[in-house]
Scaffold this motif. Structure first.
Motif, PDB file in Angstrom:
ATOM      1  N   ARG A 359       0.862  -1.181   0.000  1.00 47.82           N
ATOM      2  CA  ARG A 359       0.000   0.000   0.000  1.00 47.82           C
ATOM      3  C   ARG A 359       0.896   1.228   0.000  1.00 47.82           C
ATOM      4  NH1 ARG A 359      -4.446   1.585   4.705  1.00 47.82           N
ATOM      5  NH2 ARG A 359      -5.360   3.348   3.559  1.00 47.82           N
ATOM      6  N   THR A 360       0.909   1.976  -1.093  1.00 43.15           N
ATOM      7  CA  THR A 360       1.858   3.087  -1.225  1.00 43.15           C
ATOM      8  C   THR A 360       1.477   4.318  -0.422  1.00 43.15           C
ATOM      9  OG1 THR A 360       0.773   4.124  -3.122  1.00 43.15           O
ATOM     10  CG2 THR A 360       2.360   2.351  -3.592  1.00 43.15           C
ATOM     11  N   ARG A 361       0.203   4.471  -0.053  1.00 44.72           N
ATOM     12  CA  ARG A 361      -0.323   5.695   0.564  1.00 44.72           C
ATOM     13  C   ARG A 361      -0.217   6.886  -0.373  1.00 44.72           C
ATOM     14  NH1 ARG A 361       1.893   4.024   5.582  1.00 44.72           N
ATOM     15  NH2 ARG A 361       3.863   3.847   4.469  1.00 44.72           N
ATOM     16  N   ASP A 362      -0.007   6.632  -1.658  1.00 45.58           N
ATOM     17  CA  ASP A 362      -0.011   7.679  -2.684  1.00 45.58           C
ATOM     18  C   ASP A 362      -1.321   7.636  -3.451  1.00 45.58           C
ATOM     19  OD1 ASP A 362       2.469   8.742  -2.145  1.00 45.58           O
ATOM     20  OD2 ASP A 362       3.512   7.432  -3.555  1.00 45.58           O
ATOM     21  N   LEU A 363      -1.760   8.797  -3.916  1.00 47.58           N
ATOM     22  CA  LEU A 363      -2.958   8.901  -4.728  1.00 47.58           C
ATOM     23  C   LEU A 363      -2.570   9.121  -6.181  1.00 47.58           C
ATOM     24  CD1 LEU A 363      -5.014  11.301  -2.427  1.00 47.58           C
ATOM     25  CD2 LEU A 363      -5.295   8.829  -2.647  1.00 47.58           C
ATOM     26  N   GLY A 364      -3.303   8.514  -7.086  1.00 50.53           N
ATOM     27  CA  GLY A 364      -3.002   8.686  -8.497  1.00 50.53           C
ATOM     28  C   GLY A 364      -4.077   8.071  -9.367  1.00 50.53           C
ATOM     29  N   ARG A 365      -3.808   8.085 -10.656  1.00 50.68           N
ATOM     30  CA  ARG A 365      -4.734   7.500 -11.623  1.00 50.68           C
ATOM     31  C   ARG A 365      -3.937   6.894 -12.771  1.00 50.68           C
ATOM     32  NH1 ARG A 365      -5.271  11.110 -16.011  1.00 50.68           N
ATOM     33  NH2 ARG A 365      -4.368  13.172 -15.601  1.00 50.68           N
ATOM     34  N   ILE A 366      -4.545   5.961 -13.448  1.00 47.10           N
ATOM     35  CA  ILE A 366      -3.969   5.372 -14.656  1.00 47.10           C
ATOM     36  C   ILE A 366      -4.918   5.679 -15.802  1.00 47.10           C
ATOM     37  CG2 ILE A 366      -3.344   3.235 -15.814  1.00 47.10           C
ATOM     38  CD1 ILE A 366      -2.421   2.131 -13.177  1.00 47.10           C
ATOM     39  N   ASP A 367      -4.407   6.338 -16.829  1.00 51.19           N
ATOM     40  CA  ASP A 367      -5.289   6.750 -17.922  1.00 51.19           C
ATOM     41  C   ASP A 367      -5.582   5.574 -18.854  1.00 51.19           C
ATOM     42  OD1 ASP A 367      -3.107   6.501 -19.680  1.00 51.19           O
ATOM     43  OD2 ASP A 367      -2.640   8.642 -19.642  1.00 51.19           O
ATOM     44  N   THR A 368      -6.346   5.836 -19.876  1.00 48.77           N
ATOM     45  CA  THR A 368      -6.790   4.754 -20.777  1.00 48.77           C
ATOM     46  C   THR A 368      -5.636   4.163 -21.582  1.00 48.77           C
ATOM     47  OG1 THR A 368      -7.370   6.437 -22.428  1.00 48.77           O
ATOM     48  CG2 THR A 368      -9.133   5.654 -20.973  1.00 48.77           C
ATOM     49  N   GLU A 369      -4.490   4.857 -21.640  1.00 46.75           N
ATOM     50  CA  GLU A 369      -3.319   4.334 -22.338  1.00 46.75           C
ATOM     51  C   GLU A 369      -2.346   3.640 -21.389  1.00 46.75           C
ATOM     52  OE1 GLU A 369      -1.576   7.444 -24.610  1.00 46.75           O
ATOM     53  OE2 GLU A 369      -3.356   7.780 -25.842  1.00 46.75           O
ATOM     54  N   GLY A 370      -2.741   3.516 -20.123  1.00 43.12           N
ATOM     55  CA  GLY A 370      -1.913   2.810 -19.155  1.00 43.12           C
ATOM     56  C   GLY A 370      -0.865   3.653 -18.467  1.00 43.12           C
ATOM     57  N   ARG A 371      -0.861   4.970 -18.700  1.00 41.73           N
ATOM     58  CA  ARG A 371       0.129   5.844 -18.082  1.00 41.73           C
ATOM     59  C   ARG A 371      -0.287   6.221 -16.666  1.00 41.73           C
ATOM     60  NH1 ARG A 371       0.216  10.293 -22.751  1.00 41.73           N
ATOM     61  NH2 ARG A 371      -1.984  10.085 -22.192  1.00 41.73           N
ATOM     62  N   LEU A 372       0.703   6.342 -15.796  1.00 38.49           N
ATOM     63  CA  LEU A 372       0.469   6.643 -14.391  1.00 38.49           C
ATOM     64  C   LEU A 372       0.636   8.139 -14.130  1.00 38.49           C
ATOM     65  CD1 LEU A 372       0.078   5.722 -11.418  1.00 38.49           C
ATOM     66  CD2 LEU A 372       2.559   5.346 -11.337  1.00 38.49           C
ATOM     67  N   TRP A 373      -0.287   8.691 -13.335  1.00 42.69           N
ATOM     68  CA  TRP A 373      -0.241  10.097 -12.924  1.00 42.69           C
ATOM     69  C   TRP A 373      -0.454  10.157 -11.416  1.00 42.69           C
ATOM     70  CZ3 TRP A 373       0.034  13.844 -16.976  1.00 42.69           C
ATOM     71  CH2 TRP A 373      -0.140  13.331 -18.266  1.00 42.69           C
TER      72      TRP A 373
END
Length: 477
Positions: A359-373
């Motif tokens: 569990r990283t305790r980081d917040l983010g998203r993965i877009d439809t192309e698989g890239r992490l933000w």
């Protein structure tokens, strides 16, 4: 079955033979010479009673001999603890609390309490390639977190995890790492090999056929010119200073091909400016002490993106279930090199290492192309009127304001709302940020409750010994 770590390092040095693998203080050290140093230190440690699973603390810098000591301790199957510079006395004592042997360049403690590296190197060399003694589930090293929330926590990484790490296995390099590896001809190292990032990129450079070049202390950009370095690790704060210096008094950085930024998020505007001044050289890595590398953006990736993770990442919502692409949630990660848990902290281990995931305790998203933000830290919150507001999005909005160069947000007590947002801001050149304008900017994007109620202008953010923004010091005033 592959030989346990550091077998791959011993193979690299043996294969390098007469090729220079290390340059230090005017000396060129070949693979064969460095391997001989590993053999001598291994013999010296063994003669002084170091055995498999013993704790060995290394209080060393970045010399070839220091590198040999790291590999020798691992060859014996020891539990290696690196002690980086810049720690407080309390933090240093905490790291050394459970260690039976100390290896250092000089004996500055009570007689007989330290193993002096020069003495270890005086052991005879039998010329026989050492055989790694560890078992897969033995703890190979305790990697300490930055300590930004108090005493550093020790992540226990096994020999199995170190053997499975990507650095020494070219066949396992993901595309971004393969692109980076081709630029590590002369990798500038500094500080200490106790740094997880410095050591792993150093091993990658050796695996790619490169040379480790020491510069301690490093002065950028002069160190790049003086050592004809093609690559190095750099913090966000140092990158900003390098860009500013290069704009004002440019020098020839024609040899520079890669700067690996890690430790804290890099704003898109900083990345764009760095590319404009330095060229396409910035690789933005994301990882944790607990996991190792999670993802890496190359100079070709969109600013703000961390590229496509080569490891397993799940974005989970408040219910603990995965969310759809594009939705923000907490990141859970699986990597081959992740730690097994925190050393002698079962409660914290159960909280963070769960069902094979970290569990990283980081917040983010993965877009439809698989890239992490990334969007922020799950625990970096301000609770306003019993509602949780994350600091990361507030900082991102503030940092896009034309009067702001950098922004950091902490929670402060508030009689009416419980907590409120306190913004610490580094002004952009020629600007004086105003609280009203910044409040309006945040309120329009995130709502009134997220808008800062206090504003402090600072010349630069204080940093932890690991080079990360030190919000504890900001909050303490």
């Amino acid at each position: 079955m592959a030989e346990q770590f550091p077998g791959g390092v011993l193979d690299l040095l043996e294969a390098a033979g007469d090729r220079t693998v290390f340059e230090h203080a005017g000396r060129s050290v070949t693979g064969g010479q460095l391997l001989a140093s590993v053999r001598r230190v291994t013999a010296g440690l063994r003669r002084r009673g170091v055995r498999r699973a013993d704790g060995v603390a290394l209080l060393l810098g970045v010399s070839p001999e220091a590198f040999a000591a790291v590999i020798a301790a691992h060859t014996l199957g020891a539990r290696v603890v690196g002690v980086r510079p810049g720690l407080t006395e309390r933090q240093r004592a905490h790291l050394l609390d459970d260690v039976g042997h100390r290896v250092t360049d000089r004996d500055d403690g009570p007689p007989g309490t330290a193993l002096i590296l020069a003495d270890l190197l005086s052991a005879p060399d039998d010329g026989v390639r050492p055989r790694p003694a560890a078992r897969p589930r033995d703890v190979a090293r305790l990697i300490h977190t930055s300590g930004s929330t108090g005493l550093p926590k020790a992540c226990a990484q096994t020999y199995r995890a170190m053997t499975g790490a990507w650095a020494l296995r070219p066949e396992a390099w993901p595309p971004a790492v393969r692109e980076l590896a081709g630029r590590l001809d002369r990798f500038l190292v500094f500080g200490t090999l106790a740094s997880q990032v410095m050591m792993e990129y150093g091993l990658l450079a050796l695996a790619a056929g490169g040379t480790l070049v020491t510069a301690d202390p490093p002065t950028f950009p002069d160190a790049f010119v003086r050592h004809r370095a093609t690559a190095s690790v750099i913090t966000v704060a140092r990158l900003r200073k390098l860009v500013a210096i290069q704009r004002e008094t440019p020098v020839d950085l024609g040899s520079l091909r890669a700067l690996m930024v890690s430790g804290s998020p890099l704003l898109p505007k900083d990345l764009i400016e760095a590319a404009d001044v330095l060229g396409p050289v910035v690789f933005h890595g994301y990882g944790q002490t607990e996991t190792g590398m999670i993802s890496m953006a190359t100079p070709e990736d969109e600013p703000g993106s961390l590229g496509v993770p080569p490891v397993t990442v799940e974005v989970r919502g408040a219910t603990g279930r995965p969310v759809p692409p594009g939705a923000v949630g907490e990141l859970f990660v699986r990597t081959d090199a992740q730690a097994d848990g925190y050393w002698r902290e079962p409660v914290l281990t159960e909280e963070v290492f769960t069902g094979g995931w970290v569990r990283t305790r980081d917040l983010g998203r993965i877009d439809t192309e698989g890239r992490l933000w990334l969007t922020g830290r799950a625990r970096d919150v301000i609770i306003v009127n019993a509602n949780v507001h994350y600091a990361g999005p507030v900082e991102q909005v503030l940092a896009t304001h034309p009067s702001v160069a950098e922004a950091y947000v902490v929670a402060v007590p508030d009689e009416d709302t419980g907590e409120a947002v306190h913004a610490f801001v580094v002004p952009a050149a020629g600007h004086v940020p105003e609280l009203g304008a910044l409040r309006a900017s945040v309120a329009s994007r995130l709502g009134e409750a997220s808008a800062p109620t206090r504003l402090t202008l600072i010349e630069e953010v204080p940093l932890t010994p690991a080079g990360k923004p030190d919000k504890r010091r900001l909050a303490a005033g």
